[in-house]
Design a protein around this motif. Structure first.
Motif, PDB file in Angstrom:
ATOM      1  N   MET A 210       5.512  -7.271   3.646  1.00 54.68           N
ATOM      2  CA  MET A 210       5.536  -6.294   2.552  1.00 54.68           C
ATOM      3  C   MET A 210       5.551  -4.870   3.080  1.00 54.68           C
ATOM      4  O   MET A 210       6.244  -4.006   2.529  1.00 54.68           O
ATOM      5  N   GLU A 211       4.812  -4.608   4.126  1.00 50.13           N
ATOM      6  CA  GLU A 211       4.815  -3.263   4.708  1.00 50.13           C
ATOM      7  C   GLU A 211       6.195  -2.901   5.230  1.00 50.13           C
ATOM      8  O   GLU A 211       6.673  -1.776   5.029  1.00 50.13           O
ATOM      9  N   GLU A 212       6.857  -3.851   5.892  1.00 48.46           N
ATOM     10  CA  GLU A 212       8.211  -3.598   6.394  1.00 48.46           C
ATOM     11  C   GLU A 212       9.193  -3.392   5.238  1.00 48.46           C
ATOM     12  O   GLU A 212      10.060  -2.509   5.293  1.00 48.46           O
ATOM     13  N   ALA A 213       9.070  -4.208   4.192  1.00 53.23           N
ATOM     14  CA  ALA A 213       9.970  -4.077   3.045  1.00 53.23           C
ATOM     15  C   ALA A 213       9.810  -2.713   2.372  1.00 53.23           C
ATOM     16  O   ALA A 213      10.803  -2.057   2.024  1.00 53.23           O
ATOM     17  N   ILE A 214       8.581  -2.289   2.214  1.00 53.62           N
ATOM     18  CA  ILE A 214       8.315  -0.985   1.591  1.00 53.62           C
ATOM     19  C   ILE A 214       8.843   0.151   2.464  1.00 53.62           C
ATOM     20  O   ILE A 214       9.489   1.084   1.972  1.00 53.62           O
ATOM     21  N   ASP A 215       8.595   0.077   3.763  1.00 53.77           N
ATOM     22  CA  ASP A 215       9.107   1.101   4.675  1.00 53.77           C
ATOM     23  C   ASP A 215      10.634   1.156   4.649  1.00 53.77           C
ATOM     24  O   ASP A 215      11.238   2.232   4.741  1.00 53.77           O
ATOM     25  N   TYR A 216      11.251  -0.016   4.536  1.00 49.26           N
ATOM     26  CA  TYR A 216      12.705  -0.112   4.516  1.00 49.26           C
ATOM     27  C   TYR A 216      13.295   0.578   3.283  1.00 49.26           C
ATOM     28  O   TYR A 216      14.371   1.187   3.349  1.00 49.26           O
ATOM     29  N   LEU A 217      12.573   0.516   2.158  1.00 46.43           N
ATOM     30  CA  LEU A 217      13.117   1.017   0.892  1.00 46.43           C
ATOM     31  C   LEU A 217      12.662   2.415   0.500  1.00 46.43           C
ATOM     32  O   LEU A 217      13.400   3.149  -0.154  1.00 46.43           O
ATOM     33  N   LYS A 218      11.447   2.801   0.881  1.00 48.90           N
ATOM     34  CA  LYS A 218      10.817   3.941   0.216  1.00 48.90           C
ATOM     35  C   LYS A 218      11.509   5.277   0.459  1.00 48.90           C
ATOM     36  O   LYS A 218      11.513   6.132  -0.420  1.00 48.90           O
ATOM     37  N   SER A 250       2.395 -18.875  -1.181  1.00 48.30           N
ATOM     38  CA  SER A 250       1.181 -19.333  -1.849  1.00 48.30           C
ATOM     39  C   SER A 250       0.758 -18.365  -2.946  1.00 48.30           C
ATOM     40  O   SER A 250       1.202 -17.213  -3.001  1.00 48.30           O
ATOM     41  N   TYR A 251      -0.126 -18.846  -3.799  1.00 48.00           N
ATOM     42  CA  TYR A 251      -0.698 -18.026  -4.868  1.00 48.00           C
ATOM     43  C   TYR A 251      -1.390 -16.805  -4.290  1.00 48.00           C
ATOM     44  O   TYR A 251      -1.196 -15.684  -4.744  1.00 48.00           O
ATOM     45  N   ARG A 252      -2.188 -17.008  -3.251  1.00 49.62           N
ATOM     46  CA  ARG A 252      -2.939 -15.888  -2.668  1.00 49.62           C
ATOM     47  C   ARG A 252      -1.995 -14.903  -1.971  1.00 49.62           C
ATOM     48  O   ARG A 252      -2.172 -13.686  -2.072  1.00 49.62           O
ATOM     49  N   GLU A 253      -0.998 -15.416  -1.257  1.00 53.32           N
ATOM     50  CA  GLU A 253      -0.025 -14.524  -0.614  1.00 53.32           C
ATOM     51  C   GLU A 253       0.710 -13.677  -1.651  1.00 53.32           C
ATOM     52  O   GLU A 253       0.986 -12.492  -1.418  1.00 53.32           O
ATOM     53  N   SER A 254       1.003 -14.274  -2.796  1.00 52.11           N
ATOM     54  CA  SER A 254       1.713 -13.544  -3.848  1.00 52.11           C
ATOM     55  C   SER A 254       0.831 -12.463  -4.451  1.00 52.11           C
ATOM     56  O   SER A 254       1.297 -11.358  -4.745  1.00 52.11           O
ATOM     57  N   HIS A 255      -0.447 -12.768  -4.646  1.00 53.91           N
ATOM     58  CA  HIS A 255      -1.366 -11.724  -5.100  1.00 53.91           C
ATOM     59  C   HIS A 255      -1.403 -10.570  -4.097  1.00 53.91           C
ATOM     60  O   HIS A 255      -1.361  -9.400  -4.485  1.00 53.91           O
ATOM     61  N   ALA A 257       0.904  -9.673  -2.010  1.00 52.11           N
ATOM     62  CA  ALA A 257       2.175  -8.945  -2.098  1.00 52.11           C
ATOM     63  C   ALA A 257       2.158  -7.971  -3.272  1.00 52.11           C
ATOM     64  O   ALA A 257       2.580  -6.813  -3.143  1.00 52.11           O
ATOM     65  N   MET A 258       1.671  -8.424  -4.421  1.00 47.76           N
ATOM     66  CA  MET A 258       1.623  -7.552  -5.596  1.00 47.76           C
ATOM     67  C   MET A 258       0.632  -6.408  -5.384  1.00 47.76           C
ATOM     68  O   MET A 258       0.890  -5.260  -5.790  1.00 47.76           O
ATOM     69  N   LEU A 296      -0.150  -6.477  -9.764  1.00 46.16           N
ATOM     70  CA  LEU A 296       0.909  -5.482  -9.646  1.00 46.16           C
ATOM     71  C   LEU A 296       0.547  -4.192 -10.356  1.00 46.16           C
ATOM     72  O   LEU A 296       0.920  -3.103  -9.915  1.00 46.16           O
ATOM     73  N   PHE A 297      -0.219  -4.310 -11.435  1.00 46.35           N
ATOM     74  CA  PHE A 297      -0.565  -3.124 -12.225  1.00 46.35           C
ATOM     75  C   PHE A 297      -1.976  -2.619 -11.946  1.00 46.35           C
ATOM     76  O   PHE A 297      -2.532  -1.837 -12.713  1.00 46.35           O
ATOM     77  N   GLY A 298      -2.560  -3.066 -10.803  1.00 40.44           N
ATOM     78  CA  GLY A 298      -3.773  -2.403 -10.328  1.00 40.44           C
ATOM     79  C   GLY A 298      -5.087  -3.087 -10.565  1.00 40.44           C
ATOM     80  O   GLY A 298      -6.145  -2.493 -10.361  1.00 40.44           O
ATOM     81  N   GLU A 299      -5.061  -4.345 -10.952  1.00 37.07           N
ATOM     82  CA  GLU A 299      -6.315  -5.077 -11.164  1.00 37.07           C
ATOM     83  C   GLU A 299      -7.039  -5.277  -9.836  1.00 37.07           C
ATOM     84  O   GLU A 299      -6.440  -5.698  -8.856  1.00 37.07           O
ATOM     85  N   LYS A 300      -8.328  -4.970  -9.819  1.00 32.54           N
ATOM     86  CA  LYS A 300      -9.134  -5.091  -8.609  1.00 32.54           C
ATOM     87  C   LYS A 300     -10.357  -5.964  -8.881  1.00 32.54           C
ATOM     88  O   LYS A 300     -10.870  -6.000 -10.011  1.00 32.54           O
ATOM     89  N   LEU A 301     -10.847  -6.635  -7.856  1.00 36.42           N
ATOM     90  CA  LEU A 301     -12.065  -7.415  -7.996  1.00 36.42           C
ATOM     91  C   LEU A 301     -13.273  -6.519  -8.099  1.00 36.42           C
ATOM     92  O   LEU A 301     -14.189  -6.735  -8.885  1.00 36.42           O
ATOM     93  N   LEU A 302     -13.277  -5.438  -7.291  1.00 36.00           N
ATOM     94  CA  LEU A 302     -14.384  -4.483  -7.288  1.00 36.00           C
ATOM     95  C   LEU A 302     -13.823  -3.057  -7.480  1.00 36.00           C
ATOM     96  O   LEU A 302     -12.751  -2.738  -7.014  1.00 36.00           O
TER      97      LEU A 302
END
Length: 302
Positions: A210-218, A250-255, A257-258, A296-302
């Motif tokens: 994800m870091e590489e993808a963002i750097d590639y596009l931003k 996986s579910y966790r990997e997707s979280h 990524a978002m 994706l829209f900013g939900e956090k556990l803490l």
């Protein structure tokens, strides 16, 4: 991200061959998406669903091409969706589109891209969706939307909203690919499209990808659209999809990524597609989609 979100449902099931995905928008709403996003202090405007016309008995395949199923109905729906997305952006709101099969991305990108000079696209999917009538094994248009958005394919589809192309190949990142047809592989190599297959995700880890993808596009885009197909996830986590492929994200990997995308602040529009409650278990796939939207829209556990 903008604090106003406009939801557009697209109950499209004509881009593929397994019925039921037209109920995806309803399943996502039933899973509590509006309430979840409102808890994050977003103002939500649910615009309801785009009306999808049913094809006539003679519309199954376009006779002159022989391998494009429901072309007329899909193109009409794409024009309606493009217009709706255009209106949402003109109003200053964030367009959040629910599918429906992945052919809806043709209309979404047509409505989004006219507002950007260099739109970026993150295609989170098990498939490349880079087929054409000539390369598609099935003739299903849900396997073609990324090619169409590049200006490759039938002109009825590539010219949705009156212009083409909608995105440049160097502004695309595909994440999670693990099922590509030969014609798609050729196109990826020809166009130099950046792809992170499951091999790269396993080897590098989702954070690095994800870091590489963002750097590639931003630095070369002025907006980034997220097109997330639930079959990008492993079927054990998202069983209610029409074209499941084992060995997915996986579910966790997707979280994760978002969450990384939210932190980057680059996403300007999004769609979540291919939720099929007929094939699902207790609406679990729609529930996963809503949970990923939360991240994706900013939900956090803490």
């Amino acid at each position: 991200m903008k604090k106003h979100i406009s939801i557009i449902g697209v109950p499209m099931d004509l881009g593929q061959s397994r019925r039921g995905v037209d109920m995806g928008p309803s399943a996502i709403r039933y899973a509590g998406v509006v309430e979840r996003l409102e808890e994050l202090e977003y103002k939500i405007h649910d615009r309801g669903d785009i009306e999808i016309g049913r094809p006539g008995k003679d519309e199954h395949v376009l006779a002159s091409d022989g391998n494009l199923k429901f072309l007329s109905a899909v193109s009409k729906a794409s024009e309606k969706l493009a217009s709706a997305v255009d209106e949402v952006i003109e109003e200053g709101s964030f367009p959040l589109v629910f599918g429906g099969d992945h052919s809806i991305a043709i209309g979404t990108l047509a409505g989004v891209s006219k507002h950007y000079k260099n739109l970026g696209v993150i295609w989170y999917d098990a498939h490349g969706d880079l087929n054409t009538a000539d390369t598609s094994p099935s003739g299903n248009i849900h396997g073609m939307p990324l090619a169409v958005s590049l200006g490759i394919g039938h002109p009825t589809l590539t010219n949705i909203a009156g212009y083409t192309p909608k995105v440049k190949p160097e502004n695309i990142v595909i994440i999670g690919a693990r099922s590509l047809d030969e014609g798609e592989r050729v196109l990826i190599r020809e166009k130099g499209i950046k792809v992170y297959t499951m091999h790269e995700i396993d080897r590098l880890g989702m954070t690095k990808v994800m870091e590489e993808a963002i750097d590639y596009l931003k630095n070369k885009t002025d907006g980034v659209h997220l097109s997330l197909d639930l079959d990008g996830l492993d079927p054990s986590d998202a069983p209610g999809v029409g074209t499941p492929v084992l060995g997915g994200i996986s579910y966790r990997e997707s979280h994760l990524a978002m969450e990384i995308l939210e932190e980057s602040k680059i996403i300007t529009s999004a769609e979540f597609v291919e939720v099929n409650p007929i094939l699902d278990h207790g609406n679990s796939t729609a529930t996963v989609a809503v949970a990923l939207m939360g991240s994706l829209f900013g939900e956090k556990l803490l």
